[in-house]
Write a protein that holds these residues in place. Structure first.
Motif, mmCIF file in Angstrom:
data_model
loop_
_atom_site.group_PDB
_atom_site.id
_atom_site.type_symbol
_atom_site.label_atom_id
_atom_site.label_comp_id
_atom_site.label_asym_id
_atom_site.label_seq_id
_atom_site.Cartn_x
_atom_site.Cartn_y
_atom_site.Cartn_z
ATOM 1 N N LYS A 274 45.326 47.266 0.050
ATOM 2 C CA LYS A 274 45.802 48.658 0.009
ATOM 3 C C LYS A 274 47.060 48.774 -0.841
ATOM 4 O O LYS A 274 47.191 49.714 -1.652
ATOM 5 N N ILE B 211 53.141 49.768 5.099
ATOM 6 C CA ILE B 211 52.143 48.685 5.099
ATOM 7 C C ILE B 211 52.835 47.334 5.052
ATOM 8 O O ILE B 211 52.462 46.402 5.782
ATOM 9 N N LYS C 130 46.161 48.449 -4.441
ATOM 10 C CA LYS C 130 45.509 49.661 -4.929
ATOM 11 C C LYS C 130 46.531 50.764 -5.204
ATOM 12 O O LYS C 130 46.488 51.423 -6.253
ATOM 13 N N GLU D 111 43.378 43.025 4.075
ATOM 14 C CA GLU D 111 43.089 44.452 3.922
ATOM 15 C C GLU D 111 44.353 45.212 3.501
ATOM 16 O O GLU D 111 44.322 46.019 2.555
#
Length: 184
Positions: free
Chosen positions: A105, A132, A108, A101
């Protein structure tokens, strides 16, 4: 003419055996005074065989109870081994899902930056990517820790299971020896 008759008392003896659990066995025997020594030895051997058999009878119950307890405990450790593996799989799957996940992110954010003509994210987007990535490093470290802990637990449980199996084998040997005594 014969000599005087001497009355020599016979030999009386008792064998007292403690059988455990407040059980006691007394075997009383008598041998005439003119009995030959090998015959007396044979009689004592027979009396001791009675004692051995009775002791074995009660020990057998104890050995069987001990074996049953060991087998039950062994099954619990084997179940623990399975649970350890199941827990590890669940926890690593959670971490892998979170890593996937977070990787998505980051991908993206980087794709959006390229769409705006930038080579890489800047400003708030860069800070977000760094946060992140930091979290992903923490998760990767947590996964490595899980692997180490699981390996240690498996090793400990495998050693314990091995010891219990050896102990069960010993007790089963004692049971076999005890049954042999009872069959005589």
């Amino acid at each position: 003419m014969s000599g005087p008759v001497i009355n020599v008392p016979g030999l009386g003896y008792s064998i007292i055996a403690n059988l455990g659990d407040d059980r006691q066995l007394t075997v009383q025997c008598y041998a005439p005074s003119d009995e030959e020594l090998p015959v007396i030895h044979a009689a004592v051997d027979k009396a001791m065989a009675v004692v051995d058999r009775q002791r074995a009878k009660y020990k057998l119950k104890d050995y069987e109870a001990e074996r049953d307890k060991l087998v039950k405990t062994l099954r619990n450790f084997e179940d623990d081994l399975g649970r350890c593996e199941e827990t590890f799989i669940l926890e690593t799957e959670k971490i892998d899902a979170m890593l996937l996940e977070f990787s998505g992110k980051v991908g993206k954010i980087e794709a959006e930056a390229r769409d705006r003509g930038r080579r890489k994210p800047v400003g708030a987007e860069a800070a977000q990517v760094n946060a992140i990535n930091g979290r992903m490093k923490e998760l990767t470290a947590a996964k490595e820790k899980l692997v180490a802990e699981r390996n240690q637990q498996r090793a400990n449980l495998a050693t314990t299971v091995g010891r219990y199996r050896e102990e069960i084998e010993k007790v089963e040997g004692l049971i076999a020896e005890t049954l042999a005594v009872l069959e005589t």
